[in-house]
Design a protein around this motif. Structure first.
Motif, PDB file in Angstrom:
ATOM      1  N   THR A   4       0.807  -1.229   0.000  1.00  0.00           N
ATOM      2  CA  THR A   4       0.000   0.000   0.000  1.00  0.00           C
ATOM      3  C   THR A   4       0.842   1.281   0.000  1.00  0.00           C
ATOM      4  O   THR A   4       0.319   2.358   0.277  1.00  0.00           O
ATOM      5  N   ASP A   5       2.106   1.183  -0.340  1.00  0.00           N
ATOM      6  CA  ASP A   5       2.959   2.375  -0.356  1.00  0.00           C
ATOM      7  C   ASP A   5       2.404   3.487  -1.241  1.00  0.00           C
ATOM      8  O   ASP A   5       2.534   4.668  -0.914  1.00  0.00           O
ATOM      9  N   LYS A   8      -3.183   5.780  -0.597  1.00  0.00           N
ATOM     10  CA  LYS A   8      -3.405   6.615   0.589  1.00  0.00           C
ATOM     11  C   LYS A   8      -4.891   6.912   0.766  1.00  0.00           C
ATOM     12  O   LYS A   8      -5.626   7.045  -0.220  1.00  0.00           O
TER      13      LYS A   8
END
Length: 132
Positions: A4-5, A8
């Motif tokens: 999930t970098d 957001k």
């Protein structure tokens, strides 16, 4: 890189469709009137959420829908347009929680919460096909 970098909270997605004979309640078997089907609306909401996150995942990963809690609050006739919006509200490990809404040409027609889960596509498909 963590899965999930690039994802957001606040991420938005949009999907839209014109109501036609193929996406009515009669065609889906979910009702007896030629208006936009609830299952079609749910699918459109899922598509909005999917389109917002899947392109940001590493190669070989995707998301699958795991939960839907929506209400269909207004009917849309054939010829109308329905537009679904999703907004990522929460990331909990690989679980993603979206606020979803659908609008037709006039008003809000549906709203709720949709959850998706990040999976490694190959492994997920292997597990599913073993169940046959």
């Amino acid at each position: 890189m963590f899965l999930t970098d690039n994802i957001k909270p606040g991420l938005v997605g949009i999907a839209q469709v014109e109501v036609n004979e193929q996406n009515t309640a009669i065609a889906y078997g979910s009702g007896g009137i030629k208006v936009y089907a609830t299952p079609a609306m749910i699918g459109l909401m899922e598509k909005a959420a999917l389109s917002s996150v899947d392109p940001l995942l590493p190669e070989g990963y995707s998301t699958v829908g795991i939960k839907v809690n929506v209400e269909h609050v207004a009917a849309t006739p054939i010829g109308g347009n329905v537009r679904a919006h999703s907004k990522l509200m929460e990331i909990d490990g690989r679980r993603l929680v979206f606020d979803v809404q659908a609008y037709d040409d006039i008003r809000l027609v549906g709203q709720g919460i949709h959850e998706r889960f990040i999976v490694q596509s190959d492994q997920f498909l292997q597990r599913v096909t073993k169940q046959k």
